[in-house]
Design an enzyme around this catalytic site. Structure first.
Site, PDB file in Angstrom:
ATOM      1  N   GLY A 709      31.620   5.282 -27.328  1.00  0.00           N
ATOM      2  CA  GLY A 709      31.119   4.533 -28.477  1.00  0.00           C
ATOM      3  C   GLY A 709      30.347   3.286 -28.101  1.00  0.00           C
ATOM      4  N   PRO A 746      32.102   7.300 -22.213  1.00  0.00           N
ATOM      5  CA  PRO A 746      30.844   7.031 -22.904  1.00  0.00           C
ATOM      6  C   PRO A 746      29.850   8.190 -22.787  1.00  0.00           C
ATOM      7  CG  PRO A 746      30.894   5.870 -20.826  1.00  0.00           C
ATOM      8  CD  PRO A 746      32.226   6.538 -20.961  1.00  0.00           C
ATOM      9  N   ARG A 748      26.344   8.109 -25.109  1.00  0.00           N
ATOM     10  CA  ARG A 748      25.095   7.437 -25.443  1.00  0.00           C
ATOM     11  C   ARG A 748      24.707   6.348 -24.451  1.00  0.00           C
ATOM     12  NH1 ARG A 748      23.682   6.795 -30.515  1.00  0.00           N
ATOM     13  NH2 ARG A 748      25.818   7.150 -31.170  1.00  0.00           N
ATOM     14  N   ARG A 784      18.245  12.358 -35.528  1.00  0.00           N
ATOM     15  CA  ARG A 784      18.996  11.126 -35.821  1.00  0.00           C
ATOM     16  C   ARG A 784      18.429  10.306 -36.979  1.00  0.00           C
ATOM     17  NH1 ARG A 784      19.730   7.236 -32.701  1.00  0.00           N
ATOM     18  NH2 ARG A 784      21.901   6.920 -33.237  1.00  0.00           N
ATOM     19  N   CYS A 815       9.440  21.319 -43.353  1.00  0.00           N
ATOM     20  CA  CYS A 815       9.378  21.308 -44.815  1.00  0.00           C
ATOM     21  C   CYS A 815      10.657  20.742 -45.408  1.00  0.00           C
ATOM     22  CB  CYS A 815       9.056  22.710 -45.323  1.00  0.00           C
ATOM     23  SG  CYS A 815       7.377  23.145 -44.875  1.00  0.00           S
ATOM     24  N   TYR A 845      21.728  12.514 -27.833  1.00  0.00           N
ATOM     25  CA  TYR A 845      21.703  13.218 -29.117  1.00  0.00           C
ATOM     26  C   TYR A 845      20.279  13.512 -29.583  1.00  0.00           C
ATOM     27  CZ  TYR A 845      26.397  11.465 -28.710  1.00  0.00           C
ATOM     28  OH  TYR A 845      27.632  11.166 -28.211  1.00  0.00           O
TER      29      TYR A 845
END
Ligand code: ADP
Ligand code: ASP
Ligand code: MG
Length: 866
Positions: A709, A746, A748, A784, A815, A845
């Site tokens: 996190g 961890p 990210r 994201r 679309c 991500y």
């Protein structure tokens, strides 16, 4: 000093608040500033001062008849004597007489009944003391200062329907200067003058008080009456902010406001400026400024009639101690005269009503304690009177939270996150002002704690508070107060040519910069308290990244059998002891397979133990708990609390452990992960502490895993995560629970900044004034922004050196209307099809969540090393 005649008619008024007059070096600043203002503007200077900080609180207690009044008087005397010693002045010579007046007031016969004139007299002593000692110090410093008694110049006005309390202790002053007044003032011999805020002359000749914080208003009256060039309010913050900076460190300085917005912000709770101070200046056309005595070089806030109007929320403020009076009519409140009857009773008690809300059978109004004397006696008497015509309920204490800004009505669609934040509390009343300048929510005072920082962030994120408007918004408070750490220059600035060449080979394409991954891994490796590091591969499972991190000593954390297989496919020799399996709602077969592979399995419910005992019999396992709350950058990434599917509630830990023991299974690890992108280093310290407590109860635990996190700075405004503070916090907890190994996982943090997404512009289209750059991929390549409203910097790599002088929405070819990578982004005006566009910080991500929606091809991936 220049010989400008004392009788000159050019004035500047400087007001210094309590903290600004409580230290010697600040009096030096007062002297220096006064002299400079006089010289620069060839003007005369009037300095208005408050009491030393905290003194009015003491005097209020004495005026209210505190049992220990004599003791308090003694302490006040001591405080002033000590300060005079610091100023190297003779206390008896300077303040002897005033201090004896203070002592005499405490034993005055009127003290027994606490008459209003006596109370006013007591309250006024603070400013008389501070101005007297200040004038003595400034004169001793060689400055030409005269002392004046403000009561000889400001007369309390009598307003219709004011009760006796307001006429004595919350007065307004006569607005008009007579010719003699101005002349009398001009004839004062000293070029610079010093007087008191907060006090005025009652029409009976005694003292009247302008109300708490009223010194600002004293200065404004003097400024208006003198037709001053400027009224400067010197205080302990460098201006008016978009929220109280003490409560919201990210509050922005408001550099320029018009009178109306400043008025609204002050009225709705920004204590920095007394709400009654603006009108006199506005009527007289005198500009105001709010400045910081400790940081006089900062420009502060300017308030005048010429500020450009920018639509949007400028500030959020909070008033406490609000009393709601809810009146349920026995018949229909629409019946003729009902409201008149209700309000007549408020008038009878001298109460001015603030907000009003109504329904078919109910009228609810709020009373603001800063404008009213709302004691229990007054409320009881009011209720008794109202009971004659309706059923009354008093709800207190409440907080009124107000959003202030121009054009609130046209902003409502941007406020969904703000509504959502309030949705969790009980909102007693919502009120929108008819001048379209404010929107107020009234909630219980206890519910308001901690809410302002969340609301402030939501206002910025939603675009309702246009902080990019530099004509209004300045730096953040914590930037001014502490300085902030800036993001480092991203790696891709030095790799432009290689990236453009890669793009030429085809886009959409992700590029991962391995040196950046390595640098992040090494930074984490350097933190002493952490014993075991795992990389959460769901963020990015590119083979080169997995290999690199394993080489750097990281284990790998997987959440599915697919991820486990990927890991052993890429690194067959990896010891299963370095692999964690932490799935969510995985099928039984995945647990069996994981044990088969020899990796460490984490479980977060009792049902699996009950239904599949054979899978866990005699095994080691880690337990994931839910500490009862989530955290993180978006609702959708919070993984704790009742609404989240993750984790075993702490209340069930005992049952779990007993069941596991029954199966001969061993709980050797304890894990919690509350969410992603958590910005406060203290968060983990607390998680670690709570886990330590649970581990002690379980007994068999060897490892505490505090999850991942860790955030990265996605925007220019985000501060890089403070790893050192984080590590220091963990060390403290480690010391408290020395028997456990500490693990982190961890994702990210290790890879986000290492990755960019390269796209090609396909067309630029204008529609109804909005220009859009279309790219060859959007939410299919990077979801994201669509999923979490996430921000990624967007740059035109082909025109990186051009000025970003155009504004575009940046969209993809999918679309879906949510296929937007960024709104209102600044890019070169000449941006056109064929340009290569770079989406920054897309290493986590990004590809991992890419999809083939609309049957568009997945992006390519490539690595850059050294
Ligand atoms: P002084 O004693 O100088 O009059 P005050 O305490 O009355 O100072 O006002 C300054 C304080 O106002 C600040 O320290 C801050 O805590 C508070 N404050 C509340 N809201 C705001 C805001 N929106 N902007 C700036 N300051 C605010
Ligand atoms: N003494 C006053 C108070 O504390 C100061 C002021 O009016 O600013 O309210
Ligand atoms: Mg004040």
């Amino acid at each position: 000093m220049s010989p400008a005649s004392p009788a000159s008619d050019r004035w500047i008024v400087l007001k210094f608040g309590g903290t600004s007059v409580s230290r010697r070096h600040r009096w030096d600043t007062i002297g220096r500033l006064s002299k400079r203002r006089a010289e620069e503007n060839d003007a005369r200077v009037l300095v208005v001062v408050s009491a030393l900080s905290g003194v009015t609180n003491e005097l209020t207690a004495i005026a209210d008849g505190a049992a220990d009044s004599m003791e308090r008087v003694g302490k006040l005397e001591q405080r002033h004597r000590e300060f005079l010693a610091e100023l190297e002045l003779d206390a008896d010579a300077v303040l002897g007489e005033r201090l004896s007046i203070l002592r005499a007031l405490a034993t005055d016969p009127r003290a027994v009944e606490r008459t209003l004139p006596w109370q006013a007299e007591v309250l006024g002593q603070g400013e008389l003391l501070s101005s007297t000692l200040g004038a003595a110090y400034l004169r001793a410093s060689g400055l030409d200062f005269g002392w004046m008694d403000a009561r000889n110049w400001l007369q309390a006005a009598v307003l219709p329907n004011q009760n006796a309390w307001a006429q004595r202790l919350s007065v307004s002053c006569s607005p008009l200067a007579s010719a003699e007044w101005g002349e009398g003032f001009r004839q004062q011999p000293a070029r610079m003058l010093l007087t008191q805020g907060f006090i005025a002359r009652h029409r009976d000749g005694d003292t009247a008080i302008l109300g708490r914080g009223g010194s600002d208003t004293s200065a404004a009256y003097f400024g208006a009456l003198l037709g001053a060039q400027r009224v400067e309010i010197w205080t302990d913050v460098p201006g008016m902010f978009s929220a109280n900076p003490r409560e919201v460190p990210d509050a922005r300085l408001l550099t320029r406001l018009d009178y109306a917005e400043a008025q609204e912000i002050a009225t709705t709770g920004a204590k920095v400026l007394h709400p009654r101070s603006i009108k006199p200046c506005r009527d007289a056309g005198v500009p105001m400024a709010i400045l910081d005595t400790e940081r006089p070089e900062l420009p502060g806030t300017s308030i005048d009639g010429n500020a450009v109007t920018v639509p949007g929320v400028k500030a959020i403020s909070r008033r406490n101690g609000i009393v709601l009076v809810s009146m349920e009519s026995v018949g229909m409140w629409q019946q003729v005269g009902f409201l008149a009857d209700v309000f007549e009773r408020f008038k009878r008690h001298g109460l001015s009503v603030d907000l009003i809300g109504s329904s078919e059978t109910n009228v609810t109004v709020s009373l603001d304690p800063s404008e009213n004397l709302v004691t229990t006696n007054v409320l009881a008497a009011l209720s008794a009177d109202l009971t004659e015509i309706c059923r009354v309920k008093v709800i207190a204490p409440c907080s009124a939270i107000t959003l202030v800004g121009r054009g609130m009505r046209s902003l409502l669609h941007k406020l969904s996150d703000v509504w959502a934040t309030f949705g969790r509390e009980r909102v007693h009343m919502i009120s929108q002002s008819s001048n379209d300048l404010n929107l107020t929510f009234v909630i219980d005072e206890v519910d308001a704690d901690g809410l302002l920082p969340v609301l402030h962030a939501a206002l910025i994120d939603s675009g309702a508070m246009p902080v990019e408007e530099t004509s209004v918004f300045g730096p953040r408070w914590r930037e001014i107060a502490n300085g902030i750490r800036k993001r480092e220059t991203p790696w891709w600035h030095g790799e432009r040519a290689r990236l453009l060449a890669m793009a030429e080979a085809g886009t959409p394409r992700y590029a991962y910069h391995l040196p950046t991954v390595r640098a992040r891994a090494q930074a984490l490796n350097a933190l002493a308290p952490i014993d075991q590091r795992y990389y959460a591969i769901k963020a990015n499972s590119h083979p080169a990244i997995l290999q690199l991190l394993v080489e750097e000593g990281f284990g790998l954390e997987c959440v599915s059998l697919g991820e486990l297989q990927r890991v052993f496919e890429i690194i067959p020799e990896l010891s299963p002891r370095r692999v964690l399996f932490t799935p969510s709602f995985a099928p039984r077969a995945e647990y069996e397979a994981a044990y088969g592979l020899g990796v460490t399995v984490t479980l977060d419910n009792v049902e699996s133990l009950q239904r599949w005992p054979e899978v866990f019999r005699g095994r080691d396992l880690w337990l994931r708990v839910d500490l009862g709350r989530g955290d993180g950058h978006h609702e959708k990434v919070r993984t704790g609390g009742k609404d989240s599917k993750f984790g075993l509630p702490v209340a069930k830990v005992e049952t779990f452990v007993a069941l596991a023991r029954g199966l001969g299974a061993n709980v050797i690890g304890l894990h919690a992960h509350l969410g992603s992108g958590v910005e406060t280093p203290q968060h983990w310290k607390q998680v670690c502490d709570e886990l330590g407590g649970i581990a002690e109860r379980i007994g068999s635990v060897e490892v505490i895993d505090i999850g991942g996190g860790l955030p990265i700075p996605y925007t220019e405004d985000d501060e890089p995560f403070d790893l050192e503070a984080w590590g220091a916090g963990l060390s403290e907890i480690k010391a408290a629970y020395p028997g456990y190994r500490l693990a982190i996982e961890p994702g990210r943090y290790l890879v986000a900044e290492a990755g960019v997404l390269l796209l090609t512009a396909t067309q630029v289209v204008e529609k109804d004034g909005v220009r859009r750059v279309g790219l060859d991929a959007g939410m299919n390549a990077l979801i994201r922004p669509a999923l979490y409203d996430a921000w990624h910097d967007i740059l035109n790599l082909s025109r990186l050196d051009d000025a970003n002088d155009g504004v575009f929405d940046v969209v993809g070819p999918i679309c879906e209307s949510s296929d937007v990578l960024g709104k209102r982004r600044r890019l070169p005006d000449a941006t056109s099809d064929g340009d290569v566009v770079l989406i920054a910080d897309a290493g986590a991500y990004g590809f991992a969540m890419a999809n083939a929606y609309n049957l568009r091809a997945l992006p390519k991936e490539e690595v850059l090393d050294v």
